[in-house]
Design an enzyme around this catalytic site. Structure first.
Site, PDB file in Angstrom:
ATOM      1  N   THR A  66      34.864  34.884  46.171  1.00  0.00           N
ATOM      2  CA  THR A  66      34.858  35.784  45.022  1.00  0.00           C
ATOM      3  C   THR A  66      34.432  37.154  45.512  1.00  0.00           C
ATOM      4  OG1 THR A  66      34.215  35.957  42.707  1.00  0.00           O
ATOM      5  CG2 THR A  66      32.452  35.568  44.257  1.00  0.00           C
ATOM      6  N   CYS A 123      41.466  40.604  50.228  1.00  0.00           N
ATOM      7  CA  CYS A 123      40.793  39.306  50.374  1.00  0.00           C
ATOM      8  C   CYS A 123      41.576  38.225  49.630  1.00  0.00           C
ATOM      9  CB  CYS A 123      39.370  39.400  49.821  1.00  0.00           C
ATOM     10  SG  CYS A 123      38.489  37.823  49.852  1.00  0.00           S
ATOM     11  N   GLY A 160      40.745  42.868  45.985  1.00  0.00           N
ATOM     12  CA  GLY A 160      41.756  41.895  45.593  1.00  0.00           C
ATOM     13  C   GLY A 160      43.036  42.008  46.399  1.00  0.00           C
ATOM     14  N   THR A 187      40.031  36.637  46.394  1.00  0.00           N
ATOM     15  CA  THR A 187      39.712  37.539  45.294  1.00  0.00           C
ATOM     16  C   THR A 187      40.994  37.866  44.546  1.00  0.00           C
ATOM     17  OG1 THR A 187      37.887  38.502  46.563  1.00  0.00           O
ATOM     18  CG2 THR A 187      38.722  39.796  44.721  1.00  0.00           C
TER      19      THR A 187
END
Length: 178
Positions: free
Chosen positions: A7, A165, A162, A168
């Site tokens: 996350t 990763c 985002g 994410t």
């Protein structure tokens, strides 16, 4: 069995505003189990923001304990975090928890690590999770080179994380305090 992980949680403070945001992806191994998880919350009558990364069950356990500490210390964020960290280090079961928290109120932002450390981040920026380094770098650049509001910085930093990763996504929850 593999642990849920991955996350990005990021917090930015500028002036009298603080924003805390996170993505919604929960991953088990290399499979996305959920894309709309809510990892950022308002607690203590809406006066404290908290975001968590790491094992989902462990994070909820820590969140419950942190809320109890806030009640015990009447909303004093630092005392609650330090007391939670003491418990985390001394309790065998807690020591095994694999999670991290970012907490923020009107005056203070703290990172509570999986080692039971309580850190006051420099520059009003804190980030944790698999995309934390990307988000922190983006937030730092934006804070140093723009006058964007904290909420906008958090949103852009999460967007960049985002994109970089794989753990994410771009389903964000962002909370603010003034």
């Amino acid at each position: 069995m593999e642990q849920y992980h991955g996350t990005t949680i990021v917090s930015v403070r500028r002036g009298n505003q603080v924003a805390l945001g996170g993505d919604g992806q929960v991953t088990l191994g290399n499979i996305v189990m959920k894309g709309t998880a809510r990892k950022v919350r308002r607690i203590y009558n809406g006066k404290v923001l908290v975001g968590f990364a790491g094992s989902t069950a462990d994070a909820f356990s820590l969140l419950d304990r942190f809320e109890a500490k806030l009640e015990k210390y009447q909303g004093n964020l630092t005392r609650a975090a330090v007391d939670l960290a003491k418990d985390w280090r001394s309790d065998r079961a807690l020591r095994r928890l694999e999670a991290m928290l970012i907490t923020a109120d009107r005056d203070t932002t703290l990172v509570i690590t999986g080692n039971g450390d309580v850190l006051d981040p420099e520059g009003g920026i804190a980030a944790i999770g698999s995309g934390g380094a990307y988000a922190q770098s983006a937030a730092k650049a934006l804070m140093e080179n723009t006058e964007m509001a904290p909420k906008d910085v958090v949103e852009k930093a999460l967007t960049i994380a985002g994109e970089l990763c794989i753990y994410t996504n771009t389903n964000f929850v962002i909370e603010t305090l003034e």
